[in-house]
Design a protein around this motif. Structure first.
Motif, mmCIF file in Angstrom:
data_model
loop_
_atom_site.group_PDB
_atom_site.id
_atom_site.type_symbol
_atom_site.label_atom_id
_atom_site.label_comp_id
_atom_site.label_asym_id
_atom_site.label_seq_id
_atom_site.Cartn_x
_atom_site.Cartn_y
_atom_site.Cartn_z
ATOM 1 N N TYR A 74 -34.923 5.428 -56.932
ATOM 2 C CA TYR A 74 -33.533 5.004 -56.723
ATOM 3 C C TYR A 74 -33.188 5.010 -55.243
ATOM 4 C CZ TYR A 74 -28.439 4.957 -56.877
ATOM 5 O OH TYR A 74 -27.121 4.635 -56.679
ATOM 6 N N GLU A 75 -33.605 6.046 -54.543
ATOM 7 C CA GLU A 75 -33.302 6.150 -53.118
ATOM 8 C C GLU A 75 -34.023 5.087 -52.292
ATOM 9 O OE1 GLU A 75 -32.511 10.961 -52.639
ATOM 10 O OE2 GLU A 75 -34.582 10.205 -52.743
ATOM 11 N N VAL A 103 -24.478 0.650 -63.293
ATOM 12 C CA VAL A 103 -24.811 2.074 -63.373
ATOM 13 C C VAL A 103 -24.878 2.731 -61.988
ATOM 14 C CG1 VAL A 103 -26.059 1.791 -65.538
ATOM 15 C CG2 VAL A 103 -27.319 1.658 -63.383
ATOM 16 N N MET A 104 -24.504 1.991 -60.952
ATOM 17 C CA MET A 104 -24.456 2.601 -59.619
ATOM 18 C C MET A 104 -23.409 3.714 -59.590
ATOM 19 S SD MET A 104 -24.647 -0.532 -56.869
ATOM 20 C CE MET A 104 -26.225 -1.227 -56.380
ATOM 21 N N LYS A 105 -23.615 4.660 -58.692
ATOM 22 C CA LYS A 105 -22.610 5.704 -58.510
ATOM 23 C C LYS A 105 -21.289 5.069 -58.094
ATOM 24 C CE LYS A 105 -26.118 9.098 -57.205
ATOM 25 N NZ LYS A 105 -26.660 9.966 -56.125
ATOM 26 N N ARG A 106 -20.202 5.656 -58.522
ATOM 27 C CA ARG A 106 -18.892 5.023 -58.358
ATOM 28 C C ARG A 106 -18.583 4.578 -56.920
ATOM 29 N NH1 ARG A 106 -14.840 4.495 -61.789
ATOM 30 N NH2 ARG A 106 -15.836 5.891 -63.271
ATOM 31 N N GLU A 108 -20.492 3.439 -54.704
ATOM 32 C CA GLU A 108 -21.324 2.294 -54.328
ATOM 33 C C GLU A 108 -21.132 1.106 -55.255
ATOM 34 O OE1 GLU A 108 -25.312 3.696 -54.459
ATOM 35 O OE2 GLU A 108 -24.988 5.317 -53.035
ATOM 36 N N ARG A 109 -20.528 1.330 -56.413
ATOM 37 C CA ARG A 109 -20.473 0.300 -57.447
ATOM 38 C C ARG A 109 -19.528 -0.832 -57.052
ATOM 39 N NH1 ARG A 109 -18.116 2.656 -62.541
ATOM 40 N NH2 ARG A 109 -19.816 4.153 -62.141
#
Length: 244
Positions: A74-75, A103-106, A108-109
């Protein structure tokens, strides 16, 4: 995004899959990893992706000068396309493509509107406009592989990694998709590596070809360089045997 692999080794028990591998991929290149079964090509691709890790203390991997050796998949933000598509059959084509964005972290979404715009643009790029509401089971193998590619690209990967992307398709469809992928790469210029055991596929698609055998890189060069100047007996025999 350039990739620099230095002194990478990987063992599975007593089996040495990779042995002190060094490789540099330039930004925007399309590079094929070619070799017989068991040569280490898929293991190398998975280590670049972060799906496997090299032996502890064995070498390093850099993306554009940044050390990603111990970072998760992911990173690393590497797009990975599997041979069997790995699409979600209960999701529509549009939902499959949007999955990684949703499903990205909020923090970054992207917004729902931006996600919809991205999906629409990717459907255009893969020549499947109007197919967004269909399900994977309603598509041909070639169409499903294009959807898998779009899903990998949706998240804006730094590199694109393809594992035998056309291996499950018949010869006619493979040939058509090879031409399409080359054109697609020329438009996007995303640094791309793909694994194949098919010499014709490697030589038609790639800027450079990496030939592996028993965990070692035997030679790296353009298709013309490999055909005209094989560096050792294995490369000469391998290319001759495939061309027969």
């Amino acid at each position: 995004m350039s990739i620099h692999i230095h002194n990478i080794s990987k063992s599975f028990g007593s089996f040495n899959a990779l042995k002190n591998v060094d490789l540099e991929v330039k930004t925007g290149e399309l590079v094929a990893l070619l070799g017989p079964s068991g040569s280490g090509k898929t293991t190398l691709l998975r280590i670049i992706a972060g799906l496997e890790f090299a032996d502890e203390g064995a070498g390093s991997i850099e993306f554009h000068g940044s050390d990603v050796t111990n970072r998760t998949a992911y990173e690393r933000k590497a797009g990975f396309v599997f041979q069997n598509y790995a699409l979600f059959n209960h999701m529509t084509v549009a939902e499959n493509i949007a999955f990684g964005l949703r499903v990205m972290k909020r923090p970054e979404r992207p917004s729902r509107e931006d996600i919809d715009r991205s999906v629409t643009e990717l459907l255009r790029r893969i020549a499947l406009e109007g197919y967004g509401n269909r399900y994977p089971t309603q598509l041909s193998g070639g169409q499903r592989q294009r959807v898998a590619l779009a899903r990998a690209l949706a998240v804006g990967p730094q590199v694109l990694l393809l594992d035998e992307p056309f291996g499950a398709l018949d010869a006619k469809v493979r040939k058509t998709l090879r031409k399409w992928l080359r054109q697609f790469h020329d438009e996007t210029r995303v640094t791309t590596l793909f694994v194949t055991h098919d010499q014709d596929e490697a030589f038609e698609l790639a800027d450079r070809v990496v030939i592996l055998h028993e965990g070692h890189i035997q030679q790296v060069g353009s298709p013309a360089q490999l055909r005209e100047n094989p560096e050792n007996e294995f490369v000469a025999d391998f290319l001759d045997s495939v061309m027969i």
